[in-house]
Design an enzyme around this catalytic site. Structure first.
Site, PDB file in Angstrom:
ATOM      1  N   MET A  85     -36.487  -7.621 -35.964  1.00 10.17           N
ATOM      2  CA  MET A  85     -35.495  -7.318 -37.028  1.00 10.17           C
ATOM      3  C   MET A  85     -35.915  -8.056 -38.302  1.00 10.17           C
ATOM      4  O   MET A  85     -36.440  -9.162 -38.220  1.00 10.17           O
ATOM      5  CB  MET A  85     -34.109  -7.836 -36.611  1.00 10.17           C
ATOM      6  CG  MET A  85     -33.632  -7.376 -35.252  1.00 10.17           C
ATOM      7  SD  MET A  85     -31.963  -8.023 -34.917  1.00 10.17           S
ATOM      8  CE  MET A  85     -31.845  -7.752 -33.146  1.00 10.17           C
ATOM      9  N   PHE A 115     -27.345  -6.675 -32.653  1.00  9.18           N
ATOM     10  CA  PHE A 115     -26.787  -7.713 -31.785  1.00  9.18           C
ATOM     11  C   PHE A 115     -26.804  -7.283 -30.330  1.00  9.18           C
ATOM     12  O   PHE A 115     -26.559  -6.117 -30.025  1.00  9.18           O
ATOM     13  CB  PHE A 115     -25.314  -8.010 -32.131  1.00  9.18           C
ATOM     14  CG  PHE A 115     -25.105  -8.413 -33.547  1.00  9.18           C
ATOM     15  CD1 PHE A 115     -25.234  -9.742 -33.927  1.00  9.18           C
ATOM     16  CD2 PHE A 115     -24.787  -7.472 -34.512  1.00  9.18           C
ATOM     17  CE1 PHE A 115     -25.063 -10.116 -35.247  1.00  9.18           C
ATOM     18  CE2 PHE A 115     -24.610  -7.826 -35.837  1.00  9.18           C
ATOM     19  CZ  PHE A 115     -24.740  -9.160 -36.204  1.00  9.18           C
ATOM     20  N   MET A 137     -29.410   4.588 -29.606  1.00  7.75           N
ATOM     21  CA  MET A 137     -28.662   3.330 -29.606  1.00  7.75           C
ATOM     22  C   MET A 137     -27.285   3.563 -28.991  1.00  7.75           C
ATOM     23  O   MET A 137     -26.551   4.468 -29.395  1.00  7.75           O
ATOM     24  CB  MET A 137     -28.485   2.794 -31.044  1.00  7.75           C
ATOM     25  CG  MET A 137     -29.745   2.304 -31.731  1.00  7.75           C
ATOM     26  SD  MET A 137     -30.670   1.035 -30.841  1.00  7.75           S
ATOM     27  CE  MET A 137     -29.490  -0.317 -30.732  1.00  7.75           C
ATOM     28  N   HIS A 155     -38.678  -5.018 -23.528  1.00  9.32           N
ATOM     29  CA  HIS A 155     -38.245  -4.441 -24.804  1.00  9.32           C
ATOM     30  C   HIS A 155     -38.119  -5.599 -25.795  1.00  9.32           C
ATOM     31  O   HIS A 155     -37.401  -6.567 -25.544  1.00  9.32           O
ATOM     32  CB  HIS A 155     -36.895  -3.740 -24.567  1.00  9.32           C
ATOM     33  CG  HIS A 155     -36.268  -3.171 -25.790  1.00  9.32           C
ATOM     34  ND1 HIS A 155     -36.438  -1.857 -26.175  1.00  9.32           N
ATOM     35  CD2 HIS A 155     -35.432  -3.722 -26.711  1.00  9.32           C
ATOM     36  CE1 HIS A 155     -35.742  -1.623 -27.273  1.00  9.32           C
ATOM     37  NE2 HIS A 155     -35.121  -2.747 -27.626  1.00  9.32           N
ATOM     38  N   MET A 199     -36.368  -2.837 -35.983  1.00 10.02           N
ATOM     39  CA  MET A 199     -35.150  -2.619 -36.765  1.00 10.02           C
ATOM     40  C   MET A 199     -35.442  -3.205 -38.137  1.00 10.02           C
ATOM     41  O   MET A 199     -34.985  -4.299 -38.483  1.00 10.02           O
ATOM     42  CB  MET A 199     -33.961  -3.300 -36.083  1.00 10.02           C
ATOM     43  CG  MET A 199     -33.430  -2.492 -34.914  1.00 10.02           C
ATOM     44  SD  MET A 199     -32.330  -3.447 -33.860  1.00 10.02           S
ATOM     45  CE  MET A 199     -33.542  -4.215 -32.809  1.00 10.02           C
ATOM     46  N   ASP A 251     -37.238  -6.741 -29.584  1.00  6.10           N
ATOM     47  CA  ASP A 251     -36.565  -6.380 -30.837  1.00  6.10           C
ATOM     48  C   ASP A 251     -37.160  -7.147 -32.004  1.00  6.10           C
ATOM     49  O   ASP A 251     -37.177  -8.384 -31.987  1.00  6.10           O
ATOM     50  CB  ASP A 251     -35.073  -6.726 -30.750  1.00  6.10           C
ATOM     51  CG  ASP A 251     -34.315  -5.792 -29.825  1.00  6.10           C
ATOM     52  OD1 ASP A 251     -34.533  -4.569 -29.907  1.00  6.10           O
ATOM     53  OD2 ASP A 251     -33.513  -6.291 -29.014  1.00  6.10           O
ATOM     54  N   ASP A 272     -30.442   2.114 -25.511  1.00  5.27           N
ATOM     55  CA  ASP A 272     -30.502   0.686 -25.812  1.00  5.27           C
ATOM     56  C   ASP A 272     -29.142   0.212 -26.309  1.00  5.27           C
ATOM     57  O   ASP A 272     -28.624   0.716 -27.297  1.00  5.27           O
ATOM     58  CB  ASP A 272     -31.567   0.478 -26.909  1.00  5.27           C
ATOM     59  CG  ASP A 272     -31.795  -0.986 -27.246  1.00  5.27           C
ATOM     60  OD1 ASP A 272     -31.380  -1.860 -26.461  1.00  5.27           O
ATOM     61  OD2 ASP A 272     -32.414  -1.244 -28.305  1.00  5.27           O
ATOM     62  N   GLY A 273     -28.587  -0.787 -25.604  1.00  8.04           N
ATOM     63  CA  GLY A 273     -27.329  -1.386 -26.035  1.00  8.04           C
ATOM     64  C   GLY A 273     -26.180  -1.006 -25.130  1.00  8.04           C
ATOM     65  O   GLY A 273     -25.898   0.178 -24.924  1.00  8.04           O
ATOM     66  N   HIS A 277     -39.176  -2.550 -30.537  1.00  6.27           N
ATOM     67  CA  HIS A 277     -38.121  -1.803 -31.226  1.00  6.27           C
ATOM     68  C   HIS A 277     -37.994  -2.401 -32.630  1.00  6.27           C
ATOM     69  O   HIS A 277     -37.469  -3.501 -32.785  1.00  6.27           O
ATOM     70  CB  HIS A 277     -36.814  -1.952 -30.414  1.00  6.27           C
ATOM     71  CG  HIS A 277     -35.617  -1.330 -31.062  1.00  6.27           C
ATOM     72  ND1 HIS A 277     -34.325  -1.590 -30.638  1.00  6.27           N
ATOM     73  CD2 HIS A 277     -35.491  -0.458 -32.094  1.00  6.27           C
ATOM     74  CE1 HIS A 277     -33.464  -0.907 -31.373  1.00  6.27           C
ATOM     75  NE2 HIS A 277     -34.152  -0.218 -32.270  1.00  6.27           N
ATOM     76  N   GLY A 328     -25.110  -7.863 -26.410  1.00  4.32           N
ATOM     77  CA  GLY A 328     -23.805  -8.194 -25.836  1.00  4.32           C
ATOM     78  C   GLY A 328     -22.647  -7.323 -26.289  1.00  4.32           C
ATOM     79  O   GLY A 328     -21.484  -7.676 -26.055  1.00  4.32           O
ATOM     80  N   SER A 362     -34.543  -6.240 -22.307  1.00  2.00           N
ATOM     81  CA  SER A 362     -34.551  -6.616 -23.721  1.00  2.00           C
ATOM     82  C   SER A 362     -34.511  -8.137 -23.829  1.00  2.00           C
ATOM     83  O   SER A 362     -33.509  -8.782 -23.503  1.00  2.00           O
ATOM     84  CB  SER A 362     -33.350  -5.998 -24.443  1.00  2.00           C
ATOM     85  OG  SER A 362     -33.372  -6.409 -25.787  1.00  2.00           O
TER      86      SER A 362
HETATM   87  C1  DX5 Z   1     -29.521  -4.384 -30.193  1.00  3.36           C
HETATM   88  C2  DX5 Z   1     -30.878  -4.451 -29.566  1.00  3.36           C
HETATM   89  C3  DX5 Z   1     -30.885  -4.382 -28.090  1.00  3.36           C
HETATM   90  C4  DX5 Z   1     -30.149  -5.490 -27.417  1.00  3.36           C
HETATM   91  C5  DX5 Z   1     -29.436  -4.884 -26.237  1.00  3.36           C
HETATM   92  O1  DX5 Z   1     -29.626  -4.102 -31.511  1.00  3.36           O
HETATM   93  O2  DX5 Z   1     -31.710  -3.447 -30.057  1.00  3.36           O
HETATM   94  O3  DX5 Z   1     -32.185  -4.243 -27.540  1.00  3.36           O
HETATM   95  O4  DX5 Z   1     -30.956  -6.545 -26.971  1.00  3.36           O
HETATM   96  O5  DX5 Z   1     -28.608  -5.842 -25.769  1.00  3.36           O
HETATM   97  P1  DX5 Z   1     -27.490  -5.616 -24.650  1.00  3.36           P
HETATM   98  O6  DX5 Z   1     -28.200  -5.104 -23.449  1.00  3.36           O
HETATM   99  O7  DX5 Z   1     -26.953  -6.976 -24.498  1.00  3.36           O
HETATM  100  O8  DX5 Z   1     -26.509  -4.629 -25.208  1.00  3.36           O
HETATM  101 ZN    ZN Z   2     -33.554  -2.938 -28.983  1.00  9.50          ZN
END
Ligand code: DX5
Ligand code: ZN
Length: 226
Positions: free
Chosen positions: A43, A149, A143, A39, A74, A41, A179-180, A72, A151, A14
């Site tokens: 948003m 976010f 998820m 991946h 969002m 993101d 994911d996450g 992805h 981390g 990601s």
């Molecule tokens: C969160 C994202 C993820 C994110 C995962 O909303 O969709 O793709 O980058 O991050 P980590 O691997 O740091 O949890």
């Molecule tokens: Zn994601």
């Protein structure tokens, strides 16, 4: 039967966690260390409070990378994004079940554009919400954290949801992605519950040695010694 996109456990990096000042370098390093896809993101600041990449990033990455690019979304209105993502070189687009009353049309639209379609589901949404769409989609994206976010820590209650998703998806041979919160310490259990696509941001890009972290994630998920 449509068949899995990935037969073995696959790892997706990601890029939300990639370092802006060395973005291309971070991506190329992850690719040479053996990830299966990137991946990305997207948003909109409405479906989630933050904004991240726009669809233009796909064009930029496509210039340096030939592997699968998974987007992805969002966003509140996924319909606005599909054709531009196809044009820019995306291979798979996932959008959230929470963003649409009836996702069937969007799934078909993504596929008609020549891409694979994924359906993403937030931690608080019941897995039953996606059941009716399983015959249509190529991937379910569970998820492991609240979206928006990187981390965050993996929500361990999601392990049961992953098992339930795998049970439901088996019949249609659909990928189950998580994911996450995927890290070398959570990857084993997540894969053991039936996920075959692990998406990791922080665990890859914040690591001092990205290649070592990728090896660790893959061997944890595939049940091998490091
Ligand atoms: C969160 C994202 C993820 C994110 C995962 O909303 O969709 O793709 O980058 O991050 P980590 O691997 O740091 O949890
Ligand atoms: Zn994601």
């Amino acid at each position: 039967m449509k068949g899995y996109i990935y037969k073995n456990v696959a790892l997706s990096a990601s890029i939300l966690a990639a370092e802006t000042s060395r973005f291309d370098q971070d991506i190329l390093e992850a690719i040479s260390a053996g990830i299966d896809s990137l991946h990305i993101d997207v948003m909109d600041g409405c479906f989630v409070s933050c904004t991240s990449f726009s669809p233009d990033i796909v064009t930029k990455i496509r210039q340096i990378a030939s592997l699968d690019l998974h987007v992805h979304l969002m966003v509140e209105d996924p319909r606005q994004y599909a054709s531009v993502l196809a044009k820019n070189g995306a291979n798979l687009v996932s959008f959230h079940i929470e963003a649409m009353v009836d996702p069937s049309e969007m799934i078909q639209h993504i596929k008609a554009l020549g891409m694979k379609a994924g359906l993403a589901i937030n931690p608080e949404t019941s897995i039953n919400a996606v059941k009716a769409y399983l015959p249509l989609v190529d991937q379910l994206l569970i998820m492991g954290v609240r979206p928006g976010f990187g981390g965050q820590s993996f929500i361990s209650k999601m392990l049961d949801k992953i098992s339930a998703a795998r049970d439901m998806a088996k019949k249609y041979e659909i990928d189950v992605a998580v994911d996450g919160g995927v890290s070398p310490s959570t990857a084993k259990e997540i894969a053991a519950k039936g996920a075959n696509v692990l998406i990791a941001g922080t665990a890859i890009f914040a690591a001092k040695d990205k290649a070592a972290s990728i090896r660790e994630l893959l061997s944890a998920a595939r049940g091998m010694e490091c």
